[in-house]
Design an enzyme around this catalytic site. Structure first.
Site, mmCIF file in Angstrom:
data_model
loop_
_atom_site.group_PDB
_atom_site.id
_atom_site.type_symbol
_atom_site.label_atom_id
_atom_site.label_comp_id
_atom_site.label_asym_id
_atom_site.label_seq_id
_atom_site.Cartn_x
_atom_site.Cartn_y
_atom_site.Cartn_z
ATOM 1 N N SER A 150 0.831 -1.221 -0.050
ATOM 2 C CA SER A 150 0.030 -0.066 0.118
ATOM 3 C C SER A 150 0.922 1.297 0.028
ATOM 4 C CB SER A 150 -1.016 -0.047 1.077
ATOM 5 O OG SER A 150 -1.516 1.166 1.437
ATOM 6 N N TYR A 163 -1.232 -0.791 10.258
ATOM 7 C CA TYR A 163 -1.422 -1.196 8.901
ATOM 8 C C TYR A 163 0.018 -0.864 8.040
ATOM 9 C CZ TYR A 163 -3.615 -1.037 4.226
ATOM 10 O OH TYR A 163 -3.793 -1.213 2.948
#
Length: 259
Positions: A150, A163
């Site tokens: 990501s 994350y």
């Protein structure tokens, strides 16, 4: 030099029941691969698998047994040539909250376990099977892995510590694993998506307005990306014989602000 041939081969897509994983599974099937949808969403996974002529395997990516079962199922349909590590999740939370209470460590550990350790688990199990197949060309190519990171690995926002750490780990392991697997003819690349239109945003008018607002922060085009656009890059990383050890942002040029 021809592209990696997928016709008659098998492929595994974790998180293939929806979003980027589903789009990747459909493009792999269009290229002639027999696709295993490895997911925890039983109904959606079975539906996608049926629509692409593949097979659904219920799979917790953190489980060695589940990963092995997905690999075995794929290998029965044809030589395993591709793995797309698309399963992942996020749990927002600040390091300390407004009352100065630390984040629940189990929450942090859970995200790392699924996104990072789960990706490595699937990759190692799949690479073991790929390494036992016959090479497909004079270079000794046997297959390719695409991990999903990501842009939060680089531009992590407030509340994204867990994350971002998990996706940063995926980025960090890409090159050393590519080096590990070079002797067996297996390539490894990672894609870092930006803001992608997936079911995580929900449905309805409010959802569409929210996504339109988010899209204004993208450099160009000013919208969220589509799963199919990410899948285009997945297919390039799998089929281009010279793509290896790379991390590629697919994000419309966005750079995430702190919040």
């Amino acid at each position: 030099m021809p592209r990696l041939e997928l016709s008659g081969a098998s492929a595994i897509v974790t998180g293939g029941a929806s979003g980027i994983g589903e789009a990747s599974a459909r493009q792999l099937a269009d290229a002639g691969a027999h696709v295993v949808i490895a997911d925890l969403q039983d109904d959606l996974g079975a539906e996608v698998a049926s629509s692409v002529g593949g097979l659904f395997v219920r799979c917790d990516v953190t489980s060695i047994d589940d990963a092995g079962a997905a690999v075995d199922a794929a290998s029965e349909m044809g030589p395993l040539r591709a793995l797309v590590n698309s399963a992942g999740l996020g749990r927002a939370g600040r390091t300390i909250d407004r009352n100065n209470v630390p984040m629940d460590l189990e929450q942090f550990r859970f995200v790392i376990n699924v996104n990072l350790i789960g990706s490595f688990n699937m990759l190692a199990q799949a690479a073991s099977a790929m390494a036992k197949t016959e090479p497909v060309d004079s270079d000794g190519s046997r297959g390719a892995v695409v991990n999903m990171a990501s842009v939060a690995a680089f531009d992590g926002q407030i509340g994204q510590a867990a994350y971002s750490a998990s996706k940063g780990g995926v980025v960090g392991m890409t090159l050393p694993i590519a080096r590990d697997l070079s002797a067996t003819g297996i390539r490894v690349n990672t894609i870092a998506p930006g803001l992608i239109d997936t079911p995580i945003y929900g449905e309805g008018e409010q959802s569409e307005q929210f996504k339109a607002h988010l899209g204004q922060s993208v450099l160009f085009p000013k919208r969220l990306g589509y799963g199919e656009e990410l899948a285009f890059m997945v297919m390039e990383c799998i089929t281009n014989p010279y793509m290896n050890g790379e991390v590629i942002r697919v994000d419309g040029g966005i750079r995430l602000p702190p919040r």
